[in-house]
Write a protein that holds these residues in place. Sequence first.
Motif, PDB file in Angstrom:
ATOM      1  N   ARG A 218       6.123   2.187  13.013  1.00  0.00           N
ATOM      2  CA  ARG A 218       7.088   1.131  13.616  1.00  0.00           C
ATOM      3  C   ARG A 218       7.906   0.474  14.883  1.00  0.00           C
ATOM      4  O   ARG A 218       8.407  -0.677  14.367  1.00  0.00           O
ATOM      5  CB  ARG A 218       8.359   1.044  12.154  1.00  0.00           C
ATOM      6  CG  ARG A 218       9.379  -0.499  11.638  1.00  0.00           C
ATOM      7  CD  ARG A 218       9.957   0.297  10.329  1.00  0.00           C
ATOM      8  NE  ARG A 218      10.749   1.287  10.501  1.00  0.00           N
ATOM      9  CZ  ARG A 218      11.993   0.578  11.182  1.00  0.00           C
ATOM     10  NH1 ARG A 218      11.775  -0.909  11.766  1.00  0.00           N
ATOM     11  NH2 ARG A 218      12.949   1.273  11.503  1.00  0.00           N
ATOM     12  N   THR A 347      10.331  -5.796  10.895  1.00  0.00           N
ATOM     13  CA  THR A 347       9.093  -5.787  11.730  1.00  0.00           C
ATOM     14  C   THR A 347       7.992  -6.722  12.237  1.00  0.00           C
ATOM     15  O   THR A 347       7.206  -7.275  11.542  1.00  0.00           O
ATOM     16  CB  THR A 347       8.051  -4.585  10.534  1.00  0.00           C
ATOM     17  OG1 THR A 347       8.615  -3.879   9.885  1.00  0.00           O
ATOM     18  CG2 THR A 347       7.141  -3.436  11.074  1.00  0.00           C
ATOM     19  N   GLY A 465       6.659  -0.108   8.297  1.00  0.00           N
ATOM     20  CA  GLY A 465       7.082  -1.181   7.941  1.00  0.00           C
ATOM     21  C   GLY A 465       7.122  -1.625   6.570  1.00  0.00           C
ATOM     22  O   GLY A 465       7.674  -2.233   6.383  1.00  0.00           O
TER      23      GLY A 465
END
Length: 511
Positions: A218, A347, A465
């Motif tokens: 992420r 994200t 994410g």
Amino acid sequence: MAKDIVDIAIGEIGYREQGNNKTKYGAWYGMNGAAWCHMFVSWCAAQATVPVSVVPKTASCSSGMAWFQKKGQFKYKGKYKPKRGDIIYFKSAGASHVGIVEYLSGNTVHTVEGNTSDKVARRSYALNNSRITGYGVPEYSGLNSESGGAAEAKKSSKVELKQLRKTLERKKPVPASMEKQVIQTNKLSCSEAVVMVKNSKTIFEIPAEEGMKIVWERKGMPGKLTFNAMYEADYKVEEGDTVIVSVGGENIFYGFIFQRQMSKDRIISYTAYDQLRYLKNKDTLIYKKKRADQVVRMIAERFGLSCGALANTGYVIPKKCEDNITLFDMVGNALDETLMAKGKVYTLYDKAGKLCLASLADMKVDACLVDGETGEDFTYKTSIDDNVYNQVKLIYENKKKGTYDIYMTKDSKKINKWGVLQYTDKIDTPDVGKLKSQALLRLYGQKQRTLTVSGVIGNKNVRAGSLVPVLLDLSDIKVASYMLVEKVTHVFRNRQYSMDLVLSGGDFVNG
């Protein structure tokens, strides 16, 4: 004056000449390759829309100093105390140099200078330094006044104060609860994962060995593809070639070969990364009044990267100077400021060759239930070892008083339990000190909980994410909510498609 000459100069800190005095300042002046210290001063004045009747346009330190002397605007060192925006001349003790005064603290003058160690940098001198001759004192209209840089700083601090108050008033999020339900999963055989490589104008499919992996994280890491294939003369794969992985007929990875390695048995191991690999580059970026998504687009345009859907992140960052840091860090800082101001997590990821930015609300993957049946094994960890703080200390350098002002917020109960875990940072304005320290303590004051689940049934829509539904009975809590995917490893082995997930829940999972 529309802009502050000092702010312009500060924004150039870190810029280096390209060798033999080659700079953008020399190119602007028309004497690229010559000593550029005064061309830098003149360039900063021009960028700040300071007319040449206020600061001369010249490449010569002697001419610049004489210009101020002729106008009666030159002050020799001694009794005169330089001010922000003055032009400092070094023409004594064999020197020939010039800079811009940033501020005075006690008996020390602080400057921003060009062509010092072949770059733009800050410097400090005692007022009685033998090399200093004196100061050109331009008659600016606005510098050091409310209509100049100070007014802009005051306005920015008001905006930040407003956002910090919203942050502290915001209630803690309540996780989306869920009931166990029948969710259709997608068991796919490894034969449905296809690897194609484009070399020049030729596109061919590579028969990948078992064990191919795609890893997405992420924060701060590019998507990574690793696979093995038997060497065949017909398949010419080189660094920089495009590689595409499709699952069930849909492209899920688009990247470029960065590494290959052959073993004695003529098996070649390939490593490829998606576009995010280029965000490891370092650069300097200065911007005003930009949202995080606009920052992403600026970076993409500068480095020739392709963009897909970039969510409007809403929060306008007043001003930012990112000096010699990775592009990952630039985006991360912009998203962190957005989180602080709006309480929303975004994200950045690469979707089959397009940079995308999405909010958590758009990253839910309902068709991926994680429970004791769909996962082979799990590891549950709690920690106060990383990004957890119970005391926040913010420091403001008060240049007028020559002191440092401290803004501290602490959680005494957690300090007694954990010991002091301190977050320390500098701030540009004292106005936000108290509220920002409170907001940071709220953001980082909870212990971190991480759940690692291996062997989950594969789902091509899950990426770092994503939010996935989790139903698990752990030692101190029962999880029945959506959790955030920090890292996902898609594994294609033994003709089965599975995932290993690293999940986090932040403070909402406290039991």
